[in-house]
Design an enzyme around this catalytic site. Sequence first.
Site, PDB file in Angstrom:
ATOM      1  CG  ASP A  38     -12.742 -83.649 -12.045  1.00 16.09           C
ATOM      2  OD1 ASP A  38     -12.444 -82.551 -11.915  1.00 16.09           O
ATOM      3  OD2 ASP A  38     -13.814 -84.112 -12.254  1.00 16.09           O
ATOM      4  CG  ASP A  59     -17.069 -90.072  -6.408  1.00 19.29           C
ATOM      5  OD1 ASP A  59     -17.206 -88.994  -5.655  1.00 19.29           O
ATOM      6  OD2 ASP A  59     -18.144 -90.562  -6.665  1.00 19.29           O
ATOM      7  CB  VAL A  60     -14.132 -86.046  -3.144  1.00 13.75           C
ATOM      8  CG1 VAL A  60     -13.221 -85.230  -4.065  1.00 13.75           C
ATOM      9  CG2 VAL A  60     -15.388 -85.434  -3.553  1.00 13.75           C
ATOM     10  CG  ASN A  86     -11.255 -77.364  -6.132  1.00 12.88           C
ATOM     11  OD1 ASN A  86     -11.528 -76.055  -6.092  1.00 12.88           O
ATOM     12  ND2 ASN A  86     -11.487 -77.895  -7.397  1.00 12.88           N
ATOM     13  CE1 TYR A 154     -21.283 -74.618  -3.238  1.00  8.84           C
ATOM     14  CE2 TYR A 154     -21.465 -72.449  -2.522  1.00  8.84           C
ATOM     15  CZ  TYR A 154     -20.914 -73.305  -3.094  1.00  8.84           C
ATOM     16  OH  TYR A 154     -19.531 -73.062  -3.574  1.00  8.84           O
ATOM     17  CE  LYS A 158     -18.287 -75.427  -1.040  1.00  3.45           C
ATOM     18  NZ  LYS A 158     -16.977 -76.177  -1.568  1.00  3.45           N
ATOM     19  CB  THR A 191     -15.733 -72.085 -12.703  1.00  2.98           C
ATOM     20  OG1 THR A 191     -16.665 -72.174 -11.910  1.00  2.98           O
ATOM     21  CG2 THR A 191     -14.428 -71.204 -11.766  1.00  2.98           C
ATOM     22  CB  THR A 195     -22.528 -74.461 -16.980  1.00  2.00           C
ATOM     23  OG1 THR A 195     -21.259 -74.278 -17.025  1.00  2.00           O
ATOM     24  CG2 THR A 195     -23.180 -75.078 -18.297  1.00  2.00           C
TER      25      THR A 195
HETATM   26  N1  LIG Z   1     -16.764 -70.716  -8.990  1.00  2.00           N
HETATM   27  C1  LIG Z   1     -17.050 -69.934  -7.750  1.00  2.00           C
HETATM   28  O1  LIG Z   1     -17.716 -68.659  -7.985  1.00  2.00           O
HETATM   29  C2  LIG Z   1     -16.912 -70.458  -6.671  1.00  2.00           C
HETATM   30  C3  LIG Z   1     -17.062 -69.439  -5.359  1.00  2.00           C
HETATM   31  C4  LIG Z   1     -17.314 -70.223  -4.230  1.00  2.00           C
HETATM   32  C5  LIG Z   1     -16.531 -71.320  -4.127  1.00  2.00           C
HETATM   33  N2  LIG Z   1     -16.461 -72.444  -5.018  1.00  2.00           N
HETATM   34  C6  LIG Z   1     -16.099 -73.560  -4.686  1.00  2.00           C
HETATM   35  O2  LIG Z   1     -14.934 -74.035  -5.462  1.00  2.00           O
HETATM   36  C7  LIG Z   1     -14.692 -75.512  -5.827  1.00  2.00           C
HETATM   37  C8  LIG Z   1     -14.523 -75.442  -7.206  1.00  2.00           C
HETATM   38  O3  LIG Z   1     -15.788 -75.051  -8.031  1.00  2.00           O
HETATM   39  P1  LIG Z   1     -15.529 -74.542  -9.598  1.00  2.00           P
HETATM   40  O4  LIG Z   1     -15.933 -73.167  -9.516  1.00  2.00           O
HETATM   41  O5  LIG Z   1     -14.173 -74.384 -10.033  1.00  2.00           O
HETATM   42  O6  LIG Z   1     -16.497 -75.388 -10.188  1.00  2.00           O
HETATM   43  P2  LIG Z   1     -16.281 -76.572 -11.533  1.00  2.00           P
HETATM   44  O7  LIG Z   1     -17.653 -77.126 -11.742  1.00  2.00           O
HETATM   45  O8  LIG Z   1     -15.772 -75.737 -12.639  1.00  2.00           O
HETATM   46  O9  LIG Z   1     -15.201 -77.516 -11.394  1.00  2.00           O
HETATM   47  C9  LIG Z   1     -15.431 -78.757 -10.300  1.00  2.00           C
HETATM   48  C10 LIG Z   1     -14.800 -79.747 -10.692  1.00  2.00           C
HETATM   49  O10 LIG Z   1     -15.157 -80.787  -9.503  1.00  2.00           O
HETATM   50  C11 LIG Z   1     -15.350 -82.113  -9.995  1.00  2.00           C
HETATM   51  N3  LIG Z   1     -16.336 -82.923  -9.512  1.00  2.00           N
HETATM   52  C12 LIG Z   1     -17.620 -82.703  -9.231  1.00  2.00           C
HETATM   53  N4  LIG Z   1     -18.032 -83.689  -8.395  1.00  2.00           N
HETATM   54  C13 LIG Z   1     -16.922 -84.572  -7.847  1.00  2.00           C
HETATM   55  C14 LIG Z   1     -16.596 -85.694  -7.305  1.00  2.00           C
HETATM   56  N5  LIG Z   1     -17.488 -86.404  -6.389  1.00  2.00           N
HETATM   57  N6  LIG Z   1     -15.262 -86.054  -7.103  1.00  2.00           N
HETATM   58  C15 LIG Z   1     -14.205 -85.309  -7.739  1.00  2.00           C
HETATM   59  N7  LIG Z   1     -14.363 -84.490  -8.534  1.00  2.00           N
HETATM   60  C16 LIG Z   1     -15.677 -84.018  -8.658  1.00  2.00           C
HETATM   61  C17 LIG Z   1     -16.173 -81.501 -11.436  1.00  2.00           C
HETATM   62  O11 LIG Z   1     -15.990 -82.676 -12.428  1.00  2.00           O
HETATM   63  C18 LIG Z   1     -15.339 -80.448 -11.781  1.00  2.00           C
HETATM   64  O12 LIG Z   1     -14.125 -80.852 -12.778  1.00  2.00           O
HETATM   65  C19 LIG Z   1     -16.058 -75.986  -5.421  1.00  2.00           C
HETATM   66  O13 LIG Z   1     -16.032 -76.668  -4.041  1.00  2.00           O
HETATM   67  C20 LIG Z   1     -17.076 -74.755  -5.211  1.00  2.00           C
HETATM   68  O14 LIG Z   1     -18.164 -74.965  -4.303  1.00  2.00           O
HETATM   69  C21 LIG Z   1     -16.651 -71.754  -6.360  1.00  2.00           C
END
Ligand SMILES: NC(=O)c1ccc[n+]([C@@H]2O[C@H](COP(=O)([O-])OP(=O)(O)OC[C@H]3O[C@@H](n4cnc5c(N)ncnc54)[C@H](O)[C@@H]3O)[C@@H](O)[C@H]2O)c1
Length: 259
Positions: A38, A59-60, A86, A154, A158, A191, A195
Amino acid sequence: MTGRIEGKVAFISGGASGLGEAMVQRFAEEGAIVYFGDVNDASGARVAEATGATFIKHDVASEEQWNDVMSRIKSDHGQLDVLVNNAGILGTGPLETIDLDAWNRLFAINVTGVMLGCKHGGLLMQGNPGGASGSIINISSNAGILATASDCGYSATKGAVKLMTQSIAINFARRGIAIRCNSLHPGPTDTAIFTPWRETEADSNRLDKHLKEMTPLGRIGKPREIANMALYLASDESSFSTGSQFVVDGGGTSALAGM
Ligand SMILES: NC(=O)c1ccc[n+]([C@@H]2O[C@H](COP(=O)([O-])OP(=O)(O)OC[C@H]3O[C@@H](n4cnc5c(N)ncnc54)[C@H](O)[C@@H]3O)[C@@H](O)[C@H]2O)c1
């Protein structure tokens, strides 16, 4: 713990929050040796402390850092069995307001980050001691199946993850490389990604109402419900699945709007 992925070596990107954090926890509960990355140091340390998993700042969007992560795992264990791409961020808003720098950053994380993970994770998996093997799970979204008008970038990223996953899966399969690659498509899940829409209580209530209304099951998902699907894909229980889409969205992509 029932040991569904006992002894497997796993890496989860963006594991310091939300869905990634739930996967780190769930995979550790089921006996995996879990590494996660992360960009957020403080949250990474908190999740490592809570789960016993190993945190690597990562960083991905950086190919160099993917190299470093895979070198570390290779030197610690000599293999990688499960990779979850993820990490992801929400996007750019509607077409007419897109800022090009924000668009490029979004693609760097949500698309290039996934590709780099597949490339470097796949290379390590191909050298696994017992021969090429592994499971790659790419986190897309319900917005990778149906589009949102409100967030052009987005949906575009996706959707790209879905087809990239299919391409990678078929590439491995046709070359006789036993690495599976599937996409997971969560619907609205509680999640930190939401925010920015929870600044006031009224905003937060409006968001919750909207998310519930778009979900036939009438509620927002819990991170563990998504992590459970990732666990299935990580395990040998899913051994005949590759290039497929696994939707966990409370029914949201099942019905035509309003019908
Ligand atoms: N929560 C939802 O409703 C939802 C729905 C569909 C898809 N998603 C997908 O699920 C995945 C996780 O999302 P989430 O809801 O847990 O969000 P989140 O914001 O709670 O967690 C995402 C994490 O990714 C980290 N991150 C951001 N940029 C980064 C980078 N460049 N390198 C490494 N880490 C990085 C952030 O610091 C954070 O800890 C994402 O790909 C999101 O698009 C989420």
